[in-house]
Scaffold this motif. Sequence first.
Motif, mmCIF file in Angstrom:
data_model
loop_
_atom_site.group_PDB
_atom_site.id
_atom_site.type_symbol
_atom_site.label_atom_id
_atom_site.label_comp_id
_atom_site.label_asym_id
_atom_site.label_seq_id
_atom_site.Cartn_x
_atom_site.Cartn_y
_atom_site.Cartn_z
ATOM 1 N N GLU A 1 1.307 15.445 -0.545
ATOM 2 C CA GLU A 1 0.855 14.957 0.757
ATOM 3 C C GLU A 1 1.845 14.006 1.423
ATOM 4 O O GLU A 1 1.498 13.315 2.377
ATOM 5 C CB GLU A 1 -0.508 14.273 0.619
ATOM 6 C CG GLU A 1 -1.624 15.233 0.265
ATOM 7 C CD GLU A 1 -1.833 16.320 1.312
ATOM 8 O OE1 GLU A 1 -1.684 16.037 2.521
ATOM 9 O OE2 GLU A 1 -2.145 17.461 0.915
ATOM 10 N N SER A 2 3.065 13.934 0.908
ATOM 11 C CA SER A 2 4.105 13.057 1.463
ATOM 12 C C SER A 2 3.602 11.622 1.636
ATOM 13 O O SER A 2 3.833 10.987 2.664
ATOM 14 C CB SER A 2 4.608 13.610 2.800
ATOM 15 O OG SER A 2 5.138 14.903 2.639
ATOM 16 N N ARG A 3 2.926 11.140 0.620
ATOM 17 C CA ARG A 3 2.449 9.752 0.673
ATOM 18 C C ARG A 3 3.634 8.798 0.567
ATOM 19 O O ARG A 3 4.538 9.017 -0.239
ATOM 20 C CB ARG A 3 1.423 9.484 -0.433
ATOM 21 C CG ARG A 3 0.108 10.204 -0.184
ATOM 22 C CD ARG A 3 -0.941 9.793 -1.173
ATOM 23 N NE ARG A 3 -2.222 10.419 -0.853
ATOM 24 C CZ ARG A 3 -3.340 10.197 -1.525
ATOM 25 N NH1 ARG A 3 -3.342 9.348 -2.559
ATOM 26 N NH2 ARG A 3 -4.456 10.800 -1.171
ATOM 27 N N PRO A 4 3.613 7.713 1.335
ATOM 28 C CA PRO A 4 4.784 6.834 1.457
ATOM 29 C C PRO A 4 4.885 5.753 0.380
ATOM 30 O O PRO A 4 5.147 4.591 0.682
ATOM 31 C CB PRO A 4 4.562 6.199 2.832
ATOM 32 C CG PRO A 4 3.074 6.073 2.904
ATOM 33 C CD PRO A 4 2.539 7.324 2.245
ATOM 34 N N PHE A 5 4.682 6.129 -0.877
ATOM 35 C CA PHE A 5 4.691 5.145 -1.952
ATOM 36 C C PHE A 5 5.781 5.488 -2.961
ATOM 37 O O PHE A 5 6.088 6.657 -3.189
ATOM 38 C CB PHE A 5 3.332 5.107 -2.642
ATOM 39 C CG PHE A 5 2.177 4.903 -1.689
ATOM 40 C CD1 PHE A 5 1.990 3.690 -1.036
ATOM 41 C CD2 PHE A 5 1.292 5.943 -1.425
ATOM 42 C CE1 PHE A 5 0.940 3.515 -0.147
ATOM 43 C CE2 PHE A 5 0.238 5.773 -0.545
ATOM 44 C CZ PHE A 5 0.059 4.560 0.095
ATOM 45 N N ALA A 6 6.333 4.468 -3.589
ATOM 46 C CA ALA A 6 7.406 4.665 -4.567
ATOM 47 C C ALA A 6 6.883 5.219 -5.886
ATOM 48 O O ALA A 6 7.560 5.994 -6.556
ATOM 49 C CB ALA A 6 8.130 3.341 -4.815
ATOM 50 N N ASP A 7 5.669 4.797 -6.271
ATOM 51 C CA ASP A 7 5.085 5.244 -7.536
ATOM 52 C C ASP A 7 3.569 5.069 -7.478
ATOM 53 O O ASP A 7 3.034 4.547 -6.491
ATOM 54 C CB ASP A 7 5.690 4.480 -8.718
ATOM 55 C CG ASP A 7 5.583 2.968 -8.584
ATOM 56 O OD1 ASP A 7 4.608 2.468 -7.979
ATOM 57 O OD2 ASP A 7 6.484 2.270 -9.082
ATOM 58 N N THR A 8 2.883 5.495 -8.523
ATOM 59 C CA THR A 8 1.409 5.431 -8.498
ATOM 60 C C THR A 8 0.899 3.990 -8.489
ATOM 61 O O THR A 8 -0.137 3.720 -7.889
ATOM 62 C CB THR A 8 0.783 6.197 -9.683
ATOM 63 O OG1 THR A 8 1.304 5.697 -10.907
ATOM 64 C CG2 THR A 8 1.027 7.688 -9.564
ATOM 65 N N GLU A 9 1.614 3.089 -9.121
ATOM 66 C CA GLU A 9 1.171 1.694 -9.113
ATOM 67 C C GLU A 9 1.177 1.140 -7.681
ATOM 68 O O GLU A 9 0.213 0.509 -7.248
ATOM 69 C CB GLU A 9 2.054 0.831 -10.016
ATOM 70 C CG GLU A 9 1.554 -0.603 -10.117
ATOM 71 C CD GLU A 9 2.377 -1.429 -11.086
ATOM 72 O OE1 GLU A 9 2.419 -2.657 -10.868
ATOM 73 O OE2 GLU A 9 2.963 -0.880 -12.030
ATOM 74 N N GLN A 10 2.254 1.403 -6.939
ATOM 75 C CA GLN A 10 2.308 0.954 -5.547
ATOM 76 C C GLN A 10 1.231 1.653 -4.719
ATOM 77 O O GLN A 10 0.578 1.024 -3.885
ATOM 78 C CB GLN A 10 3.681 1.215 -4.934
ATOM 79 C CG GLN A 10 3.772 0.686 -3.507
ATOM 80 C CD GLN A 10 5.015 1.154 -2.771
ATOM 81 O OE1 GLN A 10 5.539 2.238 -3.036
ATOM 82 N NE2 GLN A 10 5.477 0.337 -1.838
ATOM 83 N N MET A 11 1.036 2.945 -4.949
ATOM 84 C CA MET A 11 -0.001 3.684 -4.220
ATOM 85 C C MET A 11 -1.381 3.070 -4.494
ATOM 86 O O MET A 11 -2.132 2.776 -3.558
ATOM 87 C CB MET A 11 0.007 5.167 -4.624
ATOM 88 C CG MET A 11 -1.090 5.984 -3.955
ATOM 89 S SD MET A 11 -1.042 7.743 -4.383
ATOM 90 C CE MET A 11 -1.699 7.715 -6.071
#
Length: 179
Positions: free
Chosen positions: A21-31
């Motif tokens: 989904e082209s989410r703008p996060f570096a990794d899952t923790e940031q997301m």
Amino acid sequence: MTTVFFTSDHHFGHRAIMEYESRPFADTEQMNESMIAAWNEAVAPEDRVFHLGDFSFLNKEETSRILSRLNGYKTLILGNHDRGRSRSWWLEAGFQEVSENGIIFKEFFLLTHEPLYMNRHMPYVNVHGHIHGQKYEGNNHFNVCVEHWNYKPVSFETIMDVLTSREAQMGDRNSLSEN
């Protein structure tokens, strides 16, 4: 005063969703942290949130930690990725209510994970998730996936404002085509 919110498809802990989904996060923790902050920015502790599915890919302990940090009274409608876990699993993790099926809200709104077939003659609005960045046109569907709402739950008041605006635009188009 309690505000009612709707949201779906957080996919907490799901690394692949960031690419899909082209989410703008570096990794899952940031997301995860960004979505928790966005939720709490919108939702007060006394508010009510209907989560329309696909909440978490994490184990029960980690899911419970996230739920304990999120404001509001939380109801989950199971999504396709939630169904591998029992209703009791989700209740033990921290949701106050869990529904395996859709819910009718205010006698007019059908709350489901996946969008339902709705034609323009039906008197209902299907508030749904599942299709992430995609969107159905018209007044019978309302997509509350996080990708459409800057990763925040959307208030019932906002939904009503958008639907009223859509209805006015459809009326304007119909009156133009009649002339």
